[in-house]
Design a protein around this motif. Structure first.
Motif, mmCIF file in Angstrom:
data_model
loop_
_atom_site.group_PDB
_atom_site.id
_atom_site.type_symbol
_atom_site.label_atom_id
_atom_site.label_comp_id
_atom_site.label_asym_id
_atom_site.label_seq_id
_atom_site.Cartn_x
_atom_site.Cartn_y
_atom_site.Cartn_z
ATOM 1 N N ALA A 112 -6.277 0.184 -5.114
ATOM 2 C CA ALA A 112 -7.149 -0.129 -6.256
ATOM 3 C C ALA A 112 -6.732 -1.442 -6.914
ATOM 4 O O ALA A 112 -7.581 -2.271 -7.268
ATOM 5 C CB ALA A 112 -7.106 1.008 -7.270
ATOM 6 N N ALA A 113 -5.432 -1.641 -7.064
ATOM 7 C CA ALA A 113 -4.949 -2.887 -7.665
ATOM 8 C C ALA A 113 -5.275 -4.080 -6.776
ATOM 9 O O ALA A 113 -5.661 -5.149 -7.269
ATOM 10 C CB ALA A 113 -3.441 -2.793 -7.893
ATOM 11 N N THR A 114 -5.139 -3.898 -5.467
ATOM 12 C CA THR A 114 -5.418 -4.986 -4.525
ATOM 13 C C THR A 114 -6.885 -5.406 -4.591
ATOM 14 O O THR A 114 -7.208 -6.601 -4.551
ATOM 15 C CB THR A 114 -5.045 -4.551 -3.093
ATOM 16 O OG1 THR A 114 -3.630 -4.304 -3.036
ATOM 17 C CG2 THR A 114 -5.395 -5.627 -2.079
ATOM 18 N N ILE A 115 -7.767 -4.431 -4.714
ATOM 19 C CA ILE A 115 -9.196 -4.747 -4.834
ATOM 20 C C ILE A 115 -9.442 -5.586 -6.089
ATOM 21 O O ILE A 115 -10.156 -6.591 -6.062
ATOM 22 C CB ILE A 115 -10.035 -3.456 -4.851
ATOM 23 C CG1 ILE A 115 -9.961 -2.754 -3.478
ATOM 24 C CG2 ILE A 115 -11.490 -3.748 -5.213
ATOM 25 C CD1 ILE A 115 -10.550 -1.361 -3.472
ATOM 26 N N GLU A 116 -8.815 -5.193 -7.199
ATOM 27 C CA GLU A 116 -8.981 -5.947 -8.442
ATOM 28 C C GLU A 116 -8.339 -7.335 -8.360
ATOM 29 O O GLU A 116 -8.765 -8.265 -9.049
ATOM 30 C CB GLU A 116 -8.376 -5.170 -9.621
ATOM 31 C CG GLU A 116 -9.138 -3.911 -9.989
ATOM 32 C CD GLU A 116 -10.579 -4.198 -10.375
ATOM 33 O OE1 GLU A 116 -10.824 -5.203 -11.087
ATOM 34 O OE2 GLU A 116 -11.481 -3.440 -9.958
ATOM 35 N N LEU A 163 0.276 -9.451 -2.154
ATOM 36 C CA LEU A 163 1.558 -9.538 -1.456
ATOM 37 C C LEU A 163 2.519 -8.524 -2.058
ATOM 38 O O LEU A 163 2.612 -8.410 -3.284
ATOM 39 C CB LEU A 163 2.141 -10.950 -1.558
ATOM 40 C CG LEU A 163 1.530 -12.053 -0.702
ATOM 41 C CD1 LEU A 163 1.631 -11.717 0.774
ATOM 42 C CD2 LEU A 163 0.090 -12.352 -1.074
ATOM 43 N N LEU A 164 3.233 -7.791 -1.195
ATOM 44 C CA LEU A 164 4.038 -6.658 -1.644
ATOM 45 C C LEU A 164 5.482 -6.749 -1.185
ATOM 46 O O LEU A 164 5.781 -7.249 -0.098
ATOM 47 C CB LEU A 164 3.487 -5.334 -1.085
ATOM 48 C CG LEU A 164 1.990 -5.088 -0.974
ATOM 49 C CD1 LEU A 164 1.768 -3.709 -0.400
ATOM 50 C CD2 LEU A 164 1.335 -5.204 -2.328
ATOM 51 N N ALA A 165 6.364 -6.162 -2.006
ATOM 52 C CA ALA A 165 7.732 -5.816 -1.604
ATOM 53 C C ALA A 165 7.919 -4.360 -1.989
ATOM 54 O O ALA A 165 7.655 -3.982 -3.140
ATOM 55 C CB ALA A 165 8.751 -6.706 -2.305
ATOM 56 N N PHE A 166 8.369 -3.533 -1.041
ATOM 57 C CA PHE A 166 8.394 -2.084 -1.280
ATOM 58 C C PHE A 166 9.288 -1.388 -0.266
ATOM 59 O O PHE A 166 9.985 -2.045 0.500
ATOM 60 C CB PHE A 166 6.983 -1.514 -1.275
ATOM 61 C CG PHE A 166 6.183 -1.719 0.007
ATOM 62 C CD1 PHE A 166 6.430 -2.766 0.863
ATOM 63 C CD2 PHE A 166 5.160 -0.845 0.342
ATOM 64 C CE1 PHE A 166 5.702 -2.952 2.035
ATOM 65 C CE2 PHE A 166 4.418 -1.017 1.512
ATOM 66 C CZ PHE A 166 4.688 -2.072 2.348
ATOM 67 N N TYR A 167 9.289 -0.041 -0.276
ATOM 68 C CA TYR A 167 10.111 0.777 0.604
ATOM 69 C C TYR A 167 11.574 0.311 0.645
ATOM 70 O O TYR A 167 12.166 0.174 1.713
ATOM 71 C CB TYR A 167 9.551 0.786 2.034
ATOM 72 C CG TYR A 167 8.390 1.725 2.236
ATOM 73 C CD1 TYR A 167 8.595 3.100 2.360
ATOM 74 C CD2 TYR A 167 7.093 1.245 2.317
ATOM 75 C CE1 TYR A 167 7.525 3.966 2.545
ATOM 76 C CE2 TYR A 167 6.016 2.097 2.494
ATOM 77 C CZ TYR A 167 6.237 3.469 2.613
ATOM 78 O OH TYR A 167 5.175 4.319 2.799
ATOM 79 N N PRO A 168 12.221 0.075 -0.495
ATOM 80 C CA PRO A 168 13.641 -0.281 -0.446
ATOM 81 C C PRO A 168 14.446 0.885 0.122
ATOM 82 O O PRO A 168 14.233 2.041 -0.244
ATOM 83 C CB PRO A 168 13.981 -0.530 -1.919
ATOM 84 C CG PRO A 168 12.970 0.271 -2.691
ATOM 85 C CD PRO A 168 11.726 0.231 -1.875
ATOM 86 N N VAL A 220 -15.123 -2.119 2.857
ATOM 87 C CA VAL A 220 -15.365 -0.950 2.016
ATOM 88 C C VAL A 220 -14.029 -0.419 1.515
ATOM 89 O O VAL A 220 -13.137 -0.112 2.317
ATOM 90 C CB VAL A 220 -16.105 0.163 2.792
ATOM 91 C CG1 VAL A 220 -16.369 1.358 1.882
ATOM 92 C CG2 VAL A 220 -17.404 -0.354 3.381
ATOM 93 N N GLY A 221 -13.888 -0.293 0.196
ATOM 94 C CA GLY A 221 -12.683 0.298 -0.373
ATOM 95 C C GLY A 221 -11.409 -0.430 -0.019
ATOM 96 O O GLY A 221 -10.336 0.177 0.070
ATOM 97 N N GLY A 222 -11.510 -1.741 0.183
ATOM 98 C CA GLY A 222 -10.321 -2.516 0.522
ATOM 99 C C GLY A 222 -9.983 -2.531 1.992
ATOM 100 O O GLY A 222 -8.923 -3.034 2.384
ATOM 101 N N PHE A 223 -10.858 -2.001 2.845
ATOM 102 C CA PHE A 223 -10.652 -1.991 4.294
ATOM 103 C C PHE A 223 -11.815 -2.685 4.994
ATOM 104 O O PHE A 223 -12.943 -2.696 4.497
ATOM 105 C CB PHE A 223 -10.567 -0.557 4.841
ATOM 106 C CG PHE A 223 -9.444 0.260 4.278
ATOM 107 C CD1 PHE A 223 -8.151 0.081 4.720
ATOM 108 C CD2 PHE A 223 -9.691 1.228 3.306
ATOM 109 C CE1 PHE A 223 -7.112 0.850 4.201
ATOM 110 C CE2 PHE A 223 -8.664 2.001 2.785
ATOM 111 C CZ PHE A 223 -7.364 1.806 3.233
ATOM 112 N N ALA A 224 -11.533 -3.217 6.180
ATOM 113 C CA ALA A 224 -12.604 -3.669 7.065
ATOM 114 C C ALA A 224 -12.932 -2.496 7.999
ATOM 115 O O ALA A 224 -12.125 -2.123 8.854
ATOM 116 C CB ALA A 224 -12.159 -4.879 7.874
#
Length: 361
Positions: free
Chosen positions: A179-183, A189-194, A255-259
């Motif tokens: 949802a945030a990416t769509i907005e 760009l992300l940093a995650f899963y530490p 659709v919904g942030g996906f192709a």
């Protein structure tokens, strides 16, 4: 810490091509990621690749990636500093230095932009990833099966915005981050899963950076000596050609942030008189030949050009393209009950159980 290999700017050509082959049509435009990585390496110096076994158990390892629909990623290019912003903010959140960078997936842009962070930070890049291919949703990683939390996560966009997420599950991370990416305009760009080095040794799909590099080199060598590049890829991956045809219809929408969409082919040469259909959500998920389901996720489905062996992503499919479809075995972790629950055909709404493709026949 022993270095497996040192990657220079010119090495990114092979890595980008190999990543796009494993990316099953998704992961974003490999050309864009390659250019970003080459620019960073030329500016900051080469990247050292290490085996995950070289990490100390208490090391801190962080994957980075670009999130969004591949069609958007191609048109909305990063400014260049979003990745490092996300990386450094997560480091501050963790309260300690990060020791190594990791790819989240082997696919398109996400197999190359971790080199941007590794070069800019001077940190090593682990030879592995969380999928051994590409998948459309953030929770669809082997890390989830090993109990690794995707948060804290930092998302950054090209405008300077950043968001920190703490969630109750990796599935919720996907929902909120999407949802945030769509907005944010359709990509972020992300940093995650530490994760610790000890956990990374169990959870990482090993060797994918090296495999990407070797795939690209194999293609290049085959073309140089006028051998069949597709056959070279098939031999290297234990893959199988499942169709050769011309694209006659492409239905693709964001659709919904996906192709999402469907591609239909008419057969050529040995496949003349046959039909082929591919369903995709960023990545190719299910293949049907003559109306019968042939291959489904988690096994890999990828499209390559018959003369060059170069991979073709879902966002670059165009009417009239002549392409070869390959089925490639998935990492064994995905064939477990936990893996099927995360990425099997029923998760994506297909009314069928996963049946492993018979690569021996």
């Amino acid at each position: 810490m022993k270095t497996l290999r040192t990657v220079y700017a010119e090495d990114m050509d092979d890595i980008a091509v190999g990543g796009a082959i494993l990316g099953t049509g998704g992961g974003g435009d490999p050309y864009v990621g390659k250019l970003m990585a080459q620019q960073a390496i030329r500016k900051h110096g080469p990247v050292k690749i290490i085996d995950v076994g070289e990490l100390s158990d208490d090391a801190l390892v962080v994957p980075v990636c670009m999130m969004g629909a591949p069609t958007v990623m191609t048109e909305k290019l990063p400014q260049g500093n979003e990745l490092m912003n996300a990386f450094r903010q997560l480091e501050q959140r963790m309260g300690r230095k990060i020791d190594a960078v990791l790819c989240i997936e082997a696919g398109g842009i996400n197999s190359t932009i971790p080199f941007v962070v590794a070069a800019a930070s001077g940190l090593p890049l682990v030879d592995g990833d969380g999928m051994g291919r590409a998948y459309p949703e953030l929770q669809m990683v082997t890390f989830t099966m090993h109990g690794v939390s995707s948060t804290p996560m930092v998302l950054c966009d090209d405008k300077g915005n950043s968001i920190v997420l703490e969630t109750v599950s990796n599935a919720w991370t996907e929902r909120l981050a999407r949802a945030a990416t769509i907005e944010m305009g359709g990509s972020a760009l992300l940093a995650f899963y530490p994760m610790s080095g000890a956990v990374a040794k169990r959870a990482v799909v090993r060797g994918t950076v090296t495999l990407c590099a070797n795939l690209g080199l194999t293609l290049r060598d085959a073309r140089a000596v006028h051998e069949d590049p597709v056959a070279a890829v098939v031999d290297m991956l234990g893959a199988k050609i499942v169709f050769h045809g011309r694209l006659k219809d492409i239905d693709r929408r964001t659709v919904g942030g996906f192709a999402r969409g469907t591609a239909r082919f008419d057969g050529l040469e040995d496949w003349r008189g046959h039909t082929f259909k591919l369903d995709f959500q960023n990545e190719f998920l299910m293949a049907e030949r003559d109306g019968e389901v042939l291959v489904t996720t988690p096994d890999l489905i990828t499209l390559v050009e018959p003369d060059s062996g170069n991979p073709v992503t879902t966002d670059s499919l165009k009417y009239g393209l002549r392409l070869v479809a390959l089925a490639i075995p998935c990492n064994p972790q995905w064939r477990t009950p936990e893996g099927i629950a995360l990425v099997g055909p029923r998760y994506f709404g297909y009314d069928r159980d996963y049946k492993p493709f018979n690569f021996a026949s």
